[in-house]
Design a protein around this motif. Structure first.
Motif, PDB file in Angstrom:
ATOM      1  N   PRO A  10     -55.857 -30.742 -16.481  1.00 28.18           N
ATOM      2  CA  PRO A  10     -56.811 -29.932 -17.256  1.00 28.18           C
ATOM      3  C   PRO A  10     -56.342 -29.657 -18.685  1.00 28.18           C
ATOM      4  O   PRO A  10     -57.163 -29.668 -19.615  1.00 28.18           O
ATOM      5  CB  PRO A  10     -56.900 -28.624 -16.456  1.00 28.18           C
ATOM      6  N   LEU A  11     -55.042 -29.426 -18.872  1.00 28.80           N
ATOM      7  CA  LEU A  11     -54.520 -29.200 -20.233  1.00 28.80           C
ATOM      8  C   LEU A  11     -54.671 -30.449 -21.091  1.00 28.80           C
ATOM      9  O   LEU A  11     -55.033 -30.361 -22.275  1.00 28.80           O
ATOM     10  CB  LEU A  11     -53.058 -28.764 -20.173  1.00 28.80           C
ATOM     11  N   LEU A  12     -54.381 -31.609 -20.507  1.00 29.24           N
ATOM     12  CA  LEU A  12     -54.530 -32.857 -21.255  1.00 29.24           C
ATOM     13  C   LEU A  12     -55.988 -33.106 -21.629  1.00 29.24           C
ATOM     14  O   LEU A  12     -56.284 -33.546 -22.752  1.00 29.24           O
ATOM     15  CB  LEU A  12     -53.990 -34.031 -20.427  1.00 29.24           C
ATOM     16  N   LEU A  13     -56.900 -32.819 -20.697  1.00 35.13           N
ATOM     17  CA  LEU A  13     -58.329 -32.978 -20.999  1.00 35.13           C
ATOM     18  C   LEU A  13     -58.772 -32.006 -22.089  1.00 35.13           C
ATOM     19  O   LEU A  13     -59.552 -32.370 -22.979  1.00 35.13           O
ATOM     20  CB  LEU A  13     -59.155 -32.758 -19.728  1.00 35.13           C
ATOM     21  N   LEU A  45     -60.204 -33.001 -25.803  1.00 32.29           N
ATOM     22  CA  LEU A  45     -61.459 -32.483 -26.364  1.00 32.29           C
ATOM     23  C   LEU A  45     -61.215 -31.715 -27.658  1.00 32.29           C
ATOM     24  O   LEU A  45     -62.007 -31.811 -28.604  1.00 32.29           O
ATOM     25  CB  LEU A  45     -62.147 -31.572 -25.342  1.00 32.29           C
ATOM     26  N   TYR A  46     -60.101 -30.960 -27.706  1.00 28.52           N
ATOM     27  CA  TYR A  46     -59.818 -30.146 -28.893  1.00 28.52           C
ATOM     28  C   TYR A  46     -59.464 -31.034 -30.089  1.00 28.52           C
ATOM     29  O   TYR A  46     -59.967 -30.817 -31.205  1.00 28.52           O
ATOM     30  CB  TYR A  46     -58.668 -29.188 -28.603  1.00 28.52           C
ATOM     31  N   ILE A  47     -58.603 -32.010 -29.864  1.00 25.04           N
ATOM     32  CA  ILE A  47     -58.190 -32.899 -30.953  1.00 25.04           C
ATOM     33  C   ILE A  47     -59.387 -33.683 -31.486  1.00 25.04           C
ATOM     34  O   ILE A  47     -59.498 -33.926 -32.697  1.00 25.04           O
ATOM     35  CB  ILE A  47     -57.076 -33.854 -30.470  1.00 25.04           C
ATOM     36  N   ASN A  48     -60.292 -34.061 -30.581  1.00 24.99           N
ATOM     37  CA  ASN A  48     -61.469 -34.853 -30.983  1.00 24.99           C
ATOM     38  C   ASN A  48     -62.728 -34.008 -31.106  1.00 24.99           C
ATOM     39  O   ASN A  48     -63.842 -34.521 -30.926  1.00 24.99           O
ATOM     40  CB  ASN A  48     -61.701 -35.967 -29.956  1.00 24.99           C
ATOM     41  N   GLU A  77     -65.639 -26.669 -18.859  1.00 22.29           N
ATOM     42  CA  GLU A  77     -65.308 -27.306 -17.585  1.00 22.29           C
ATOM     43  C   GLU A  77     -63.896 -26.935 -17.147  1.00 22.29           C
ATOM     44  O   GLU A  77     -63.616 -26.798 -15.948  1.00 22.29           O
ATOM     45  CB  GLU A  77     -65.442 -28.829 -17.710  1.00 22.29           C
ATOM     46  N   MET A  78     -62.976 -26.751 -18.115  1.00 22.92           N
ATOM     47  CA  MET A  78     -61.608 -26.340 -17.779  1.00 22.92           C
ATOM     48  C   MET A  78     -61.603 -24.909 -17.222  1.00 22.92           C
ATOM     49  O   MET A  78     -60.854 -24.598 -16.297  1.00 22.92           O
ATOM     50  CB  MET A  78     -60.703 -26.398 -19.016  1.00 22.92           C
ATOM     51  N   ILE A  79     -62.468 -24.062 -17.784  1.00 20.01           N
ATOM     52  CA  ILE A  79     -62.587 -22.683 -17.276  1.00 20.01           C
ATOM     53  C   ILE A  79     -63.014 -22.708 -15.809  1.00 20.01           C
ATOM     54  O   ILE A  79     -62.463 -21.983 -14.969  1.00 20.01           O
ATOM     55  CB  ILE A  79     -63.619 -21.889 -18.109  1.00 20.01           C
ATOM     56  N   LYS A  80     -63.968 -23.557 -15.487  1.00 15.80           N
ATOM     57  CA  LYS A  80     -64.465 -23.629 -14.114  1.00 15.80           C
ATOM     58  C   LYS A  80     -63.410 -24.185 -13.166  1.00 15.80           C
ATOM     59  O   LYS A  80     -63.296 -23.743 -12.012  1.00 15.80           O
ATOM     60  CB  LYS A  80     -65.735 -24.493 -14.080  1.00 15.80           C
ATOM     61  N   LEU A  81     -62.607 -25.146 -13.638  1.00 14.91           N
ATOM     62  CA  LEU A  81     -61.549 -25.696 -12.792  1.00 14.91           C
ATOM     63  C   LEU A  81     -60.492 -24.640 -12.492  1.00 14.91           C
ATOM     64  O   LEU A  81     -60.041 -24.498 -11.342  1.00 14.91           O
ATOM     65  CB  LEU A  81     -60.902 -26.907 -13.474  1.00 14.91           C
TER      66      LEU A  81
END
Length: 581
Positions: free
Chosen positions: A339-342, A346-349, A377-381
């Motif tokens: 999740p951190l990598l995702l 998303l943040y970098i791009n 989506e990370m919040i939901k995970l």
């Protein structure tokens, strides 16, 4: 030392008197235990005859517990441990199946459909069920790929015009993948009530299987995995889950590759990225749950067992090794690192979210969310991870229910503030569904209290309310999903039916009815296309002098479309951005 049936007093040992209600099943005790009429049928000075539905771990244990999940598996009697269990059952409270033929009656596995232990000889008869579950697991993946591909094509088409992309993208999406993802997420939350140690006259195993397909498929390999020496099923099953997930990816890859070769088109590599993201998010809760089942401890009759397999004691050398080298690294990778990598991706791009090439691969993560809430989506995970940790307060139902209710309420407060979905309809549906799940959890606690106090009439009433809540929760999702499929496939179905009836009986009344229905549907679709084209012409061609300043635009563009469902849908697009019309 004083033996079983004796107690130590005045520098000597004396026998407990069973006729007076005293016994002893521990060595060197200083007092006798007292007969419990609720749990025991009879006693001797050093033995206990348990009532059906109760269990104790060994001969020298005085800690007797109710087999609350299924009392019928605990037969009672003068014995102890596995010998108290019905055929095919072993472990704490007789909850596990005898997968290793410990009792000599053959190997057994747990049928997840009926939640019963069945002999492995019946395994061959379940291959058809396994194939059906496999198809069921691949079907939602294909539907999601199809829906995401349509969204990508729509976005690419609108991006060519470079103006009002977000408005038209919201307008034209079918939102099928959004609805499916949201619906399955809240069905999973709803099913948490089945961890509350309460009895139901119904089961939602179909719902569980739709959310945890990899686990339920892996379960069918229990009889084979039990033959592997040195690895307990609780560990090997997770490895099989990963193998099955990779297998699904390969099947979809090969299927699309063959289809591309037959159609002489180029294979779209983004199919793989969409598939991997879908399978990760869909199986996230199941994988994290299985890892935490290894780490979590469950106390039964004053002994610590592994929560995921109560036939194994917690803390053995082998278990500690699996925790350190497998469970902790695996859960950290799935639940934290990925999740951190995702999120970082998303943040970098974040400036590239509207670029066609980037969106085609990663759009599944943020298609349904607003531009500033791309990380939702990370919040939901992580919300799922917190919930999974909380459900392992296995015996403390009140604490578990309170924490789960608070977790859902905090999420609702955050969601109410940020409103992450692109359409307000989905924001309302998200919060409303969470509220229904919270109410259901508290109803489940009331049912638990009623069962403990043997108020079964009230318990049945609460169960009916829970069933009604499940229907209320599911209804808006099912209706919206059916409308999506109706709008997409109505003309295809009507055309096929009409061709069939024309070939069978051209003058049949129903044939004429179908022809009229098809003509009306085509006319409505043409009117819809013309109305959308008018909107595009209005947005792209009409130029009105003046500019709307950011946060000060009070106007709105209202468009009424005649939909395929014979309704008038009014879309109000409020201006809260700086643009020129």
């Amino acid at each position: 030392m004083c033996q079983l049936g004796e107690f130590y007093i005045y520098a000597g040992c004396q026998i407990c008197q069973p006729l007076q209600g005293f016994y002893s099943v521990t060595y060197n005790t200083t007092k006798c235990s007292i007969f419990d009429k609720n749990k025991f049928d009879a006693i001797t000075s050093n033995k206990i005859q348990l009532k059906p539905g109760f269990w104790r771990p060994n001969q020298i244990s005085d800690y007797v517990e109710l087999c609350f999940k299924n009392p019928t598996y605990c037969e009672g009697g003068w014995k102890y441990g596995n010998e108290l269990c019905s055929q095919g059952h072993i472990g704490g409270l007789c909850e596990e199946c005898d997968r290793y033929d410990i009792r000599g009656a053959g190997q057994f596995f747990k049928d997840q459909k009926q939640l019963e232990c069945k002999q492995c000889l019946e395994f061959s008869g379940l291959l058809l069920t396994f194939l059906l579950i496999s198809i069921w697991s691949i079907l939602p993946t294909l539907l999601t790929i199809q829906s995401i591909e349509r969204s990508n094509q729509l976005f690419a088409l609108l991006k060519v015009r470079k103006q009002f992309v977000e408005i038209l993208f919201k307008l034209n999406q079918d939102h099928e993948s959004i609805l499916l993802k949201l619906f399955l997420n809240y069905l999973w939350v709803f099913c948490l009530i089945f961890t509350f140690n309460i009895r139901f006259s119904f089961s939602l195993n179909v719902v569980k299987q739709s959310n945890d397909t990899s686990y339920y498929m892996a379960n069918y390999f229990d009889c084979i995995l039990a033959e592997i020496q040195g690895i307990d099923l609780i560990y090997s099953r997770i490895l099989v889950m990963f193998v099955l997930l990779v297998g699904q990816i390969l099947i979809i890859y090969i299927g699309f590759q063959v289809a591309s070769d037959l159609n002489k088109t180029k294979f779209r590599i983004r199919v793989l990225s969409i598939t991997i993201l879908y399978l990760y998010i869909q199986n996230y809760a199941s994988l994290i749950n299985q890892f935490f089942l290894i780490i979590a401890v469950r106390k039964i009759s004053n002994l610590n067992y592994i929560s995921g397999d109560v036939s194994l004691l917690y803390g053995s050398d082998s278990h500690i090794l699996w925790i350190k080298r497998f469970a902790i690294p695996g859960s950290s990778f799935i639940g934290l690192i990925v999740p951190l990598l995702l999120f970082l991706l998303l943040y970098i791009n974040r400036e590239n979210h509207n670029k066609i090439k980037f969106r085609r691969h990663i759009g599944y993560l943020f298609n349904e969310y607003t531009q500033k809430n791309y990380f939702w989506e990370m919040i939901k995970l992580w919300k799922k991870t917190i919930i999974i940790i909380l459900i392992y307060f296995e015996t403390d139902i009140f604490l578990k229910a309170t924490l789960l209710g608070l977790c859902l309420m905090f999420y609702q407060l955050i969601a109410l503030k940020y409103k992450p979905f692109i359409l307000n309809m989905y924001n309302q549906l998200d919060i409303q569904s969470g509220q229904y799940c919270s109410i259901t959890i508290f109803f489940a606690v009331v049912k638990y209290i009623c069962e403990q106090s043997e108020q079964y009439n009230i318990s049945e009433l609460i169960q009916n309310l829970i069933i009604i809540l499940s229907i209320i929760l599911s209804y808006p999702f099912i209706i919206k999903i059916l409308k999506v499929y109706q709008s997409k496939y109505k003309l295809v179905v009507l055309t096929s039916l009409l061709k069939g009836f024309i070939a069978f009986k051209p003058s049949f009344k129903f044939t004429k009815f179908l022809r009229e229905k098809l003509t009306q549907s085509r006319q409505r679709e043409e009117r819809t296309k013309r109305n959308i084209q008018k909107l595009r012409s209005l947005l792209f061609s009409q130029k009105v002098s003046g500019r709307f300043q950011q946060n000060s635009c009070q106007g709105a563009i209202n468009l009424t479309l005649n939909s395929l469902q014979k309704k008038q849908i009014t879309l109000t697009l409020n201006c809260n951005f700086k643009t020129q019309i």
